[in-house]
Design an enzyme around this catalytic site. Structure first.
Site, PDB file in Angstrom:
ATOM      1  N   GLU A 180       0.858  -1.187   0.000  1.00 15.14           N
ATOM      2  CA  GLU A 180       0.000   0.000   0.000  1.00 15.14           C
ATOM      3  C   GLU A 180       0.894   1.237   0.000  1.00 15.14           C
ATOM      4  O   GLU A 180       2.082   1.134   0.271  1.00 15.14           O
ATOM      5  CB  GLU A 180      -0.922  -0.037   1.226  1.00 15.14           C
ATOM      6  N   PRO A 181       0.315   2.400  -0.292  1.00 14.88           N
ATOM      7  CA  PRO A 181       1.171   3.588  -0.398  1.00 14.88           C
ATOM      8  C   PRO A 181       2.032   3.824   0.848  1.00 14.88           C
ATOM      9  O   PRO A 181       3.156   4.278   0.733  1.00 14.88           O
ATOM     10  CB  PRO A 181       0.157   4.726  -0.581  1.00 14.88           C
TER      11      PRO A 181
ATOM     12  N   GLY B   2       5.293  -1.250   2.689  1.00 10.09           N
ATOM     13  CA  GLY B   2       5.764  -2.265   1.747  1.00 10.09           C
ATOM     14  C   GLY B   2       6.145  -3.534   2.476  1.00 10.09           C
ATOM     15  O   GLY B   2       5.310  -4.404   2.715  1.00 10.09           O
TER      16      GLY B   2
ATOM     17  N   GLU C 109       8.876  -9.114  -4.022  1.00  7.19           N
ATOM     18  CA  GLU C 109       8.806 -10.407  -3.327  1.00  7.19           C
ATOM     19  C   GLU C 109       9.765 -10.414  -2.129  1.00  7.19           C
ATOM     20  O   GLU C 109      10.400 -11.409  -1.808  1.00  7.19           O
ATOM     21  CB  GLU C 109       9.133 -11.534  -4.302  1.00  7.19           C
TER      22      GLU C 109
END
Lengths: 410, 361
Positions: free
Chosen positions: A134-135, A138, A387
């Protein structure tokens, strides 16, 4: 019995994939790097047709077979390595289920697996995506703010939030009848214990792609922002068993982590393919200019370029075996959280060191867009970021090694 | 088919070797280093595990067939206990393996049974030369044919147990190729310096400078075979031992860091330290797999086995230095004190760039 021989069946597939990489990826590498947001449909359609012809949903690693040795993840790692050798960006456009499917495979019920994964065997190439970041967060996945509220009357989940950096989100939601897996919280005060994975199918009202990123590399792959605004999905789209759904436990967070155990070595394999491509091209370019590498000499007698190339070879080779060991463990049902994160740490490192050094060694030829080295340098960087960044993976590795929980090693 | 799991037999060997390394070698290491002597009974105890014997076929007095992979697995465990001990126990291999790999049938029949007798005996080999650009494939020691003899001229260093050795293999350049020659004790022109050489590490072992001042050996003492498999056997062994030493340093510093308090937590709970461990362990495992691959390539007679052994050792040299250095760093001032083993491992760690020729599997 320790064995480093590639299984015959995998070797066969590897040869086929190599042909694809050489003929369908390399020739258009530069084009799709320079035409960001265009979609390589020729490659996609070919892969989809070929996969259907072979009777599988290609990239999904799970095998139905119960007896005998399992190869699913080893085969997948070998294929991904080769496709990424072809082009790391175009590879990400491969249809047939990637990270979203991995989450469904790792955390879904049998009914859910059938309902969501069957589409990849259909007539049209179909994509999926995973929405975690999300903004405001991370690597700190437990801090996500996207909410899922159960509307008991209608038996529906209502999702609200914003997800960024969604790989292939455009193709999953707008270019095919795919789906995304959205991680949301059912209790924002509960941290990771409140996290749950939800499947949102293409065309669901309230789910919108609002932005496409312009990136340093892997430009053939779309990276989008997904906004969920009172997005209603059926109750049954929450992944997992009913107990998981109602109990406030971190079981499903662990599900996310289990997904990563399966996907990290695959992302690592992608890094290795790119690194191998770079090293091969570097050696080729050097050989054309009369520089050959004299293996077997003591370091004191080597030129600086020879030292660099030999070190690259060592890094590449050893990192590849870490990857293969991690997927081999996966296939053999051995817990591999440590090994999969190690593989990711090492591969993410190695691909950056190799591509960066290669550009340096070739000087203006390395920096020039006439050759692919500079593109691969740009493509490589993502391998140490998505990832799980190299740093978060080092944390995962360290916790395993030291026997610490996340509260003990923050 | 890929597999990263040793066979049951190998697992048993690993377990036995590890137990010996932990219970015996590790415990003796500090005193051996300080007293500059490795106890012979312990060497014999390691010898009795029969690692070399298992590499020699029955026809020559052994009970097995050489497997570079099995040898590498054992070498890692021995070195995990103590590098000096691992080298000492394996010294007769330096004589036996070149004969096994490059010797004639007569040479094998004549020498191998004596080497693998019940008691450990200091048979050895002289490969390293005192030059910064020492290259095993481009030796400064020369061999020249003279009638039915060879004349060996040159200087060797780092020859373990040279003063006691019954026989040694001397490697020399013969018509641009490295070849092994069997040189018996007391051969005319063979000068084994009495005084032991002094090294940064490995003080428990007697190393000697050896001068060859026109040493004459009969043609039948030339090992007719190629040097490449011999060099591969050594590079692999040294790489595997580097992994063993690194693993020891990793474990010791990890255990220390989990006990040591700092700013209200354990020092291992600091990311600066924890990240070091993550990188150390990853590097160790990566190089271990590279060494295994080389061993597998040797055993399966792959064309690029030599290159793989070379890459494994080259990688192992850097890995061992990095890991042992960090182990000392993690212990801080305590790491610098000789009461802890990490400083010895760091001194040994640097040596892997120089140790080719000191071990073979």
């Amino acid at each position: 019995m320790i064995d480093f021989e590639i299984p015959e069946k995998i070797a066969g597939i590897r040869n086929v994939v190599e042909t694809v990489a050489v003929n369908m990826m390399r020739p258009v590498s530069r084009y799709f790097d320079e035409h960001e947001h265009e979609i390589p449909w020729d490659y996609i359609n070919f892969m989809h047709t070929a996969t259907r012809a072979m009777g599988g949903s290609s990239m999904a690693a799970s095998e139905g077979k119960k007896e005998g040795p399992r190869f699913g993840f080893q085969r997948l790692a070998v294929m991904v390595e080769m496709l990424s050798w072809g082009d790391a960006g175009i590879y990400l456009d491969t249809p047939g289920g990637m990270l979203g499917s991995a989450a469904v495979s790792a955390t879904g019920t049998p009914e859910q697996k059938e309902r969501f994964l069957a589409r990849f065997r259909g007539e049209k190439p179909t994509f999926d995506a995973m929405c975690m970041t999300e903004p405001h967060c991370g690597s700190d996945t437990a801090s996500i703010r996207t909410t899922a509220v159960l509307d008991k009357e209608k038996n529906e989940w209502v999702l609200n939030g914003e997800k960024i950096f969604v790989t292939a989100g455009h193709k999953a939601l707008l270019d095919s009848e795919g789906f995304i897996v959205v991680w949301a919280t059912i209790d924002p005060s509960a941290g990771r214990a409140g996290m749950r994975p939800f499947v949102v199918e293409a065309g669901t009202p309230g789910c919108q792609v609002t932005n496409m990123e312009y990136k340093m590399g892997i430009r053939a792959s779309d990276t989008v922002t997904v906004v969920l605004q009172d997005c209603r999905i059926p109750f049954e789209n929450i992944l997992g068993s009913p107990e998981v759904i109602t109990e406030k436990s971190s079981t499903s967070f662990k599900g996310a982590m289990a997904t990563f155990d399966a996907t990290r070595p695959i992302v690592a394999a992608q890094a290795i393919g790119l690194a191998r491509a770079t090293l091969e091209l570097l050696k080729e370019m050097l050989a054309e200019r009369g520089v050959t590498i004299r293996y077997g000499l003591p370091r004191q007698k080597l030129t600086s370029i020879e030292k660099d190339v030999i070190d690259m070879e060592i890094m590449l080779r050893s990192a590849w075996w870490l990857v293969l060991k991690a997927v081999w463990m996966m296939d053999n049902g051995k817990p591999n959280a440590l090994e999969s994160s190690m593989a990711k740490v090492r591969a993410g490192d190695v691909v950056n060191r190799i591509t960066q050094k290669a550009v340096e060694i070739m000087g203006p030829l390395g920096y020039s867009r006439e050759y692919l080295l500079e593109k691969w340098f740009r493509d490589a960087k993502i391998s140490d970021i998505y990832e799980g960044t190299g740093q978060i993976n080092r944390l995962v590795v360290a916790r395993q090694l030291l026997g610490y929980r996340s509260s003990e090693l923050r | 088919m890929y597999s990263f799991e040793p066979s049951d037999e190998q697992k048993l060997l690993i377990e036995t070797a590890r137990r010996f390394a932990t219970d015996e070698l590790r415990k003796a290491a500090h005193e051996a280093e300080e007293k500059k002597e490795f106890p012979l009974p312990l060497i014999n105890k390691g010898w009795e595990l029969g690692i070399l014997h298992a590499s020699i076929p029955e026809a020559y007095g052994g009970f097995g067939e050489r497997s570079a992979l099995t040898g590498a697995l054992a070498a890692e465990e021995f070195a995990y206990g103590d590098l000096a001990g691992a080298f000492a126990i394996g010294t007769p291999s330096l004589f036996a393996l070149p004969i096994l790999l490059a010797g004639s049938e007569e040479q094998k029949k004549q020498h191998l049974p004596a080497v693998i007798a019940a008691e450990w005996k200091p048979y050895t080999a002289a490969l390293v030369e005192p030059a910064f650009d020492f290259d095993p494939n481009d030796l400064k020691t020369t061999a020249k044919a003279e009638g039915s003899d060879y004349i060996l001229t040159g200087e060797k260093t780092l020859v373990p147990f040279a003063a006691q050795a019954e026989m040694m293999i001397v490697f020399a350049k013969l018509e641009n190729e490295t070849k092994g020659f069997i040189v018996p004790k007391g051969a005319a022109g063979l000068q084994v310096q009495e005084e032991r050489e002094k090294w940064m590490g490995l003080n428990a072992l007697p190393f000697h400078r050896v001068k060859l001042d026109g040493v004459k050996v009969p043609a039948s003492n030339l090992l007719p075979g190629d040097f490449a498999p011999v060099l591969d056997a050594s590079r692999l062994a040294v790489a595997a031992m580097a992994v063993g030493v690194a693993k020891a340093a990793f474990e010791y510093s990890r255990d220390y860091a989990k006990e040591r308090d700092v700013f209200g937590v354990k020092v291992a709970q600091k990311q600066a330290i924890a990240f070091m461990f993550a990188e150390m362990a990853t590097e160790i495992e990566a190089i271990r797999l590279l060494a295994w691959e080389a061993a597998w390539a040797i055993d399966n007679k792959k064309e690029d086995a030599s290159q793989k052994a070379y890459l494994a050792l080259t990688g192992a040299i850097d890995m061992a230095m990095m890991v042992t250095d960090r182990a000392v760093q993690i212990l801080g001032g305590h790491g610098y004190i000789r009461d802890h083993p990490v400083e010895l491992w760091m001194r040994n760690g640097r040596g892997f760039a120089t140790f080719t020729g000191l071990a073979m599997v």
